[in-house]
Design a protein around this motif. Structure first.
Motif, PDB file in Angstrom:
ATOM      1  N   GLN A 296      49.358  49.957  44.746  1.00 15.53           N
ATOM      2  CA  GLN A 296      49.085  50.899  43.661  1.00 15.53           C
ATOM      3  C   GLN A 296      47.591  51.237  43.663  1.00 15.53           C
ATOM      4  O   GLN A 296      46.757  50.345  43.815  1.00 15.53           O
ATOM      5  CB  GLN A 296      49.481  50.251  42.321  1.00 15.53           C
ATOM      6  N   VAL A 297      47.286  52.509  43.498  1.00 16.25           N
ATOM      7  CA  VAL A 297      45.876  52.937  43.443  1.00 16.25           C
ATOM      8  C   VAL A 297      45.456  53.075  41.985  1.00 16.25           C
ATOM      9  O   VAL A 297      46.187  53.624  41.167  1.00 16.25           O
ATOM     10  CB  VAL A 297      45.686  54.291  44.173  1.00 16.25           C
ATOM     11  N   ILE A 298      44.278  52.559  41.678  1.00 12.24           N
ATOM     12  CA  ILE A 298      43.746  52.635  40.310  1.00 12.24           C
ATOM     13  C   ILE A 298      42.298  53.098  40.372  1.00 12.24           C
ATOM     14  O   ILE A 298      41.521  52.639  41.212  1.00 12.24           O
ATOM     15  CB  ILE A 298      43.804  51.242  39.635  1.00 12.24           C
ATOM     16  N   ILE A 299      41.946  54.009  39.476  1.00 11.09           N
ATOM     17  CA  ILE A 299      40.549  54.454  39.408  1.00 11.09           C
ATOM     18  C   ILE A 299      39.756  53.433  38.584  1.00 11.09           C
ATOM     19  O   ILE A 299      40.161  53.054  37.488  1.00 11.09           O
ATOM     20  CB  ILE A 299      40.436  55.840  38.726  1.00 11.09           C
ATOM     21  N   HIS A 300      38.640  53.018  39.190  1.00  5.88           N
ATOM     22  CA  HIS A 300      37.757  52.059  38.511  1.00  5.88           C
ATOM     23  C   HIS A 300      36.326  52.564  38.768  1.00  5.88           C
ATOM     24  O   HIS A 300      35.730  52.273  39.802  1.00  5.88           O
ATOM     25  CB  HIS A 300      37.993  50.659  39.114  1.00  5.88           C
TER      26      HIS A 300
ATOM     27  N   LEU B 149      44.705  48.679  44.656  1.00  2.63           N
ATOM     28  CA  LEU B 149      43.627  49.277  45.456  1.00  2.63           C
ATOM     29  C   LEU B 149      42.757  50.102  44.513  1.00  2.63           C
ATOM     30  O   LEU B 149      43.217  51.097  43.949  1.00  2.63           O
ATOM     31  CB  LEU B 149      44.295  50.173  46.499  1.00  2.63           C
ATOM     32  N   THR B 150      41.512  49.696  44.328  1.00  3.47           N
ATOM     33  CA  THR B 150      40.665  50.430  43.381  1.00  3.47           C
ATOM     34  C   THR B 150      39.772  51.438  44.097  1.00  3.47           C
ATOM     35  O   THR B 150      39.377  51.234  45.244  1.00  3.47           O
ATOM     36  CB  THR B 150      39.775  49.468  42.559  1.00  3.47           C
ATOM     37  N   GLY B 151      39.468  52.521  43.390  1.00  2.00           N
ATOM     38  CA  GLY B 151      38.564  53.542  43.913  1.00  2.00           C
ATOM     39  C   GLY B 151      37.776  54.137  42.765  1.00  2.00           C
ATOM     40  O   GLY B 151      38.298  54.254  41.650  1.00  2.00           O
ATOM     41  N   SER B 152      36.538  54.517  43.033  1.00  2.00           N
ATOM     42  CA  SER B 152      35.682  54.996  41.938  1.00  2.00           C
ATOM     43  C   SER B 152      36.074  56.389  41.454  1.00  2.00           C
ATOM     44  O   SER B 152      35.764  56.772  40.339  1.00  2.00           O
ATOM     45  CB  SER B 152      34.231  55.023  42.397  1.00  2.00           C
TER      46      SER B 152
ATOM     47  N   SER C 289      25.272  40.048  32.787  1.00  2.00           N
ATOM     48  CA  SER C 289      24.665  40.470  31.526  1.00  2.00           C
ATOM     49  C   SER C 289      24.254  41.939  31.591  1.00  2.00           C
ATOM     50  O   SER C 289      23.933  42.557  30.598  1.00  2.00           O
ATOM     51  CB  SER C 289      23.465  39.579  31.194  1.00  2.00           C
ATOM     52  N   ARG C 290      24.275  42.509  32.832  1.00  2.00           N
ATOM     53  CA  ARG C 290      23.884  43.921  32.964  1.00  2.00           C
ATOM     54  C   ARG C 290      25.014  44.809  33.486  1.00  2.00           C
ATOM     55  O   ARG C 290      24.823  46.008  33.654  1.00  2.00           O
ATOM     56  CB  ARG C 290      22.688  44.017  33.922  1.00  2.00           C
ATOM     57  N   VAL C 291      26.161  44.199  33.755  1.00  2.00           N
ATOM     58  CA  VAL C 291      27.264  44.992  34.324  1.00  2.00           C
ATOM     59  C   VAL C 291      27.790  46.005  33.321  1.00  2.00           C
ATOM     60  O   VAL C 291      28.134  47.134  33.664  1.00  2.00           O
ATOM     61  CB  VAL C 291      28.396  44.053  34.823  1.00  2.00           C
ATOM     62  N   GLY C 292      27.842  45.647  32.051  1.00  2.00           N
ATOM     63  CA  GLY C 292      28.374  46.568  31.038  1.00  2.00           C
ATOM     64  C   GLY C 292      29.890  46.594  31.075  1.00  2.00           C
ATOM     65  O   GLY C 292      30.526  45.608  31.445  1.00  2.00           O
ATOM     66  N   GLU C 293      30.450  47.755  30.747  1.00  2.00           N
ATOM     67  CA  GLU C 293      31.906  47.837  30.641  1.00  2.00           C
ATOM     68  C   GLU C 293      32.563  48.140  31.974  1.00  2.00           C
ATOM     69  O   GLU C 293      32.020  48.872  32.788  1.00  2.00           O
ATOM     70  CB  GLU C 293      32.284  48.945  29.658  1.00  2.00           C
ATOM     71  N   LEU C 294      33.733  47.555  32.156  1.00  2.00           N
ATOM     72  CA  LEU C 294      34.559  47.916  33.300  1.00  2.00           C
ATOM     73  C   LEU C 294      35.730  48.722  32.779  1.00  2.00           C
ATOM     74  O   LEU C 294      36.365  48.326  31.809  1.00  2.00           O
ATOM     75  CB  LEU C 294      35.081  46.659  34.007  1.00  2.00           C
ATOM     76  N   SER C 295      36.006  49.868  33.402  1.00  2.00           N
ATOM     77  CA  SER C 295      37.128  50.662  32.926  1.00  2.00           C
ATOM     78  C   SER C 295      38.079  51.001  34.066  1.00  2.00           C
ATOM     79  O   SER C 295      37.710  50.933  35.248  1.00  2.00           O
ATOM     80  CB  SER C 295      36.629  51.926  32.234  1.00  2.00           C
ATOM     81  N   PHE C 296      39.300  51.367  33.708  1.00  2.00           N
ATOM     82  CA  PHE C 296      40.367  51.633  34.682  1.00  2.00           C
ATOM     83  C   PHE C 296      41.186  52.831  34.215  1.00  2.00           C
ATOM     84  O   PHE C 296      41.472  52.959  33.027  1.00  2.00           O
ATOM     85  CB  PHE C 296      41.268  50.393  34.813  1.00  2.00           C
ATOM     86  N   LEU C 297      41.524  53.695  35.143  1.00  2.00           N
ATOM     87  CA  LEU C 297      42.296  54.910  34.814  1.00  2.00           C
ATOM     88  C   LEU C 297      43.379  55.115  35.851  1.00  2.00           C
ATOM     89  O   LEU C 297      43.200  54.759  37.023  1.00  2.00           O
ATOM     90  CB  LEU C 297      41.381  56.154  34.884  1.00  2.00           C
ATOM     91  N   PRO C 298      44.484  55.749  35.446  1.00  2.00           N
ATOM     92  CA  PRO C 298      45.493  56.099  36.457  1.00  2.00           C
ATOM     93  C   PRO C 298      44.990  57.244  37.321  1.00  2.00           C
ATOM     94  O   PRO C 298      44.052  57.953  36.947  1.00  2.00           O
ATOM     95  CB  PRO C 298      46.702  56.529  35.620  1.00  2.00           C
ATOM     96  N   VAL C 299      45.616  57.436  38.491  1.00  2.00           N
ATOM     97  CA  VAL C 299      45.189  58.502  39.397  1.00  2.00           C
ATOM     98  C   VAL C 299      45.766  59.844  38.962  1.00  2.00           C
ATOM     99  O   VAL C 299      46.909  59.921  38.543  1.00  2.00           O
ATOM    100  CB  VAL C 299      45.677  58.205  40.835  1.00  2.00           C
TER     101      VAL C 299
ATOM    102  N   GLY D 298      43.414  57.480  50.313  1.00  2.00           N
ATOM    103  CA  GLY D 298      44.693  57.688  50.994  1.00  2.00           C
ATOM    104  C   GLY D 298      44.706  56.992  52.346  1.00  2.00           C
ATOM    105  O   GLY D 298      45.685  56.330  52.720  1.00  2.00           O
ATOM    106  N   LEU D 299      43.617  57.126  53.105  1.00  2.00           N
ATOM    107  CA  LEU D 299      43.519  56.440  54.402  1.00  2.00           C
ATOM    108  C   LEU D 299      43.568  54.927  54.172  1.00  2.00           C
ATOM    109  O   LEU D 299      44.185  54.182  54.935  1.00  2.00           O
ATOM    110  CB  LEU D 299      42.229  56.835  55.137  1.00  2.00           C
ATOM    111  N   GLU D 300      42.924  54.492  53.093  1.00  2.00           N
ATOM    112  CA  GLU D 300      42.918  53.055  52.776  1.00  2.00           C
ATOM    113  C   GLU D 300      44.301  52.558  52.353  1.00  2.00           C
ATOM    114  O   GLU D 300      44.657  51.395  52.588  1.00  2.00           O
ATOM    115  CB  GLU D 300      41.888  52.775  51.677  1.00  2.00           C
ATOM    116  N   PHE D 301      45.060  53.436  51.716  1.00  2.00           N
ATOM    117  CA  PHE D 301      46.437  53.102  51.342  1.00  2.00           C
ATOM    118  C   PHE D 301      47.230  52.792  52.625  1.00  2.00           C
ATOM    119  O   PHE D 301      47.923  51.780  52.718  1.00  2.00           O
ATOM    120  CB  PHE D 301      47.038  54.314  50.607  1.00  2.00           C
ATOM    121  N   ILE D 302      47.071  53.676  53.613  1.00  2.00           N
ATOM    122  CA  ILE D 302      47.779  53.493  54.889  1.00  2.00           C
ATOM    123  C   ILE D 302      47.262  52.224  55.587  1.00  2.00           C
ATOM    124  O   ILE D 302      48.033  51.424  56.130  1.00  2.00           O
ATOM    125  CB  ILE D 302      47.582  54.742  55.783  1.00  2.00           C
ATOM    126  N   GLU D 303      45.955  52.051  55.535  1.00  2.00           N
ATOM    127  CA  GLU D 303      45.332  50.857  56.126  1.00  2.00           C
ATOM    128  C   GLU D 303      45.896  49.581  55.476  1.00  2.00           C
ATOM    129  O   GLU D 303      46.234  48.611  56.165  1.00  2.00           O
ATOM    130  CB  GLU D 303      43.804  50.945  55.896  1.00  2.00           C
TER     131      GLU D 303
END
Ligand code: NAD
Ligand code: MG
Length: 398
Positions: free
Chosen positions: A247-251, A183-186, A300-310, A229-234
């Motif tokens: 699992q929740v991941i920051i993106h 489950l990704t979240g910004s 071509s314009r998206v650039g980098e995608l990154s991911f971080l733990p919560v 958190g609500l989305e986790f339950i959902e």
């Protein structure tokens, strides 16, 4: 032709839904529109979409709408109140219901749609947070199809095999070869704000989401990550997932809207612009694909995608929600109710941003609700938690 009721048609999701309807006059007919109090928007939508019914939350707004529509000689029947919402959600002429009222107010009309076997496009995550098991069981018993609109759940749905899609609420992720739902979240607008500074952030800063344009309540929830958190339950209820399977991941870029990780190491992701018209159009057209008006993703314009733990120190509301998820339905109902009151108090500047967490945590520890399984008990805990949250807020602001 598919006949549609939109619960919450004047809101952010409601507007995007009408935008899809506008693009497909050959597919959708609007049977009912509903709103809280925005008479001006409702008048203009009634003139454009000519629904059979328009529902306002109270008699005063309904009377104002009725008067305005009379001068245009429109046949739309104007109704008022919570029962009328259930009436248009379960009306025999309706095929699809977009559940897009914000908060607990959306529960009973969404449930009414489920109990009459409608196809329910579910944006109102709070309904599922409050009544998960009941909601999914009622869908099964009444042959109602639920299609997730929340972008993450819609993404996960799209990444699951058809057998799992057809059995929402009771799918066997393990049998489908799924190891984890990612489950990704910004991380919201305060991802890089020093934690010590969060105490003084304003409602205007909190509702300014870096990627998405949304209603005020969900925008604050995104800033605290209570939304995740609500989305986790959902996700637990929609996909019948166990603790190890979500699992929740920051993106931060919000290009990937969520992913499904399979046993063989494959990870499927759904990507797109951060525009709710994509998941809405997906749910409305399902199983076909329909035009949504969203620009294609230009890699071509998206650039980098990154991911971080919560980081739970930064987002304590997310931790509260995950704990409530496994504590049971009483806890998730109380969490949701206390959060609605706390977010409202923050938006009215009665409490500070970080106090949202304190109010919800205090309500949960004082109520310590058990695992309830009937609608009456859910509504009772909802009311009790709201009252307690008001008391906590009054105590904080003196
Ligand atoms: P919003 O505040 O923009 O709109 C809410 C709608 O509900 C409005 O039409 C309002 O008139 C109506 N409403 C509010 N209180 C009501 C009441 N007491 N009785 C009857 N109607 C009432 O909210 P939104 O951002 O469109 O969100 C709607 C739902 O969709 C929420 O549950 C939210 O979590 C979910 N959602 C929204 C987004 C998004 O991008 N906006 C994304 C995913 C999920
Ligand atoms: Mg979402």
């Amino acid at each position: 032709m598919q006949y549609l009721t939109i619960l919450g048609s004047t809101g952010s999701i409601g507007r995007s839904t009408l935008d899809i309807v506008r693009r497909h006059p050959d597919r959708f007919v609007v049977t009912a529109l509903t709103a809280n109090q925005d008479v001006t928007q409702m008048v203009s939508d009634c003139l454009e979409f000519r629904p059979a019914f328009a529902v306002m939350a109270d008699d005063v707004s309904a009377a104002a709408l009725q008067q305005a529509l009379q001068s245009y000689k429109l046949n739309t029947e104007v109704l008022a109140g919570a029962d009328a919402l259930c009436q248009v959600a379960s009306h025999s002429s309706v095929d699809i219901v977009m559940a897009a009222i914000v908060g607990a107010a959306g529960l009973l009309p969404a449930m009414a749609a489920i109990k009459t076997g409608k196809t329910v496009l579910l944006a109102n995550k709070e309904a599922l947070v409050m009544s998960g098991r009941l909601f999914m069981d009622a869908a099964h018993q009444n042959d109602a199809r639920i299609l997730p609109v929340d972008s993450e759940h819609n993404a996960i749905f799209q990444c699951l095999p058809a057998e799992a899609q057809a059995k929402l609420g009771r799918c066997d992720l393990s049998a489908a070869g799924v190891d984890k739902i990612l489950l990704t979240g910004s991380g919201g607008p305060f991802r890089y704000t020093p934690v010590a500074d969060l105490i003084s952030v304003t409602p205007e800063q909190a509702v300014a989401h870096p990627n998405w344009s949304m209603g005020r309540k969900i925008s604050v929830d995104s800033a605290t990550m209570m939304n995740k958190g609500l989305e986790f339950i959902e996700a637990k209820w929609l996909f019948n997932a166990s603790e190890e399977q979500i699992q929740v991941i920051i993106h931060p870029q919000s290009v990937i809207h969520s992913m499904v990780q399979y046993r063989d190491g494959s990870v499927l992701a759904q990507m797109g612009q951060p525009d709710m018209r994509t998941p809405i159009a997906h749910a409305m057209g399902f199983p076909e694909r329909v035009v949504s008006g969203v620009n294609p993703l230009d890699f071509s314009r998206v650039g980098e995608l990154s991911f971080l733990p919560v980081d739970f120190e930064r987002y304590p509301c997310l931790k509260l929600a995950i704990d409530a998820c496994w504590a049971g339905q009483g806890a998730t109902t109380a969490l949701n109710a206390a959060n609605e009151i706390a977010v409202d108090a923050f938006l009215n500047t009665s409490i500070g941003f970080t106090q949202i967490h304190h109010v919800v945590a205090d309500v949960l520890s004082e109520l310590n609700p058990g695992n309830i399984d009937d609608l009456e008990s859910i509504l009772a805990i909802d009311a009790e938690a709201r009252q307690l949250a008001h008391q906590k807020i009054a105590g904080l602001s003196v």
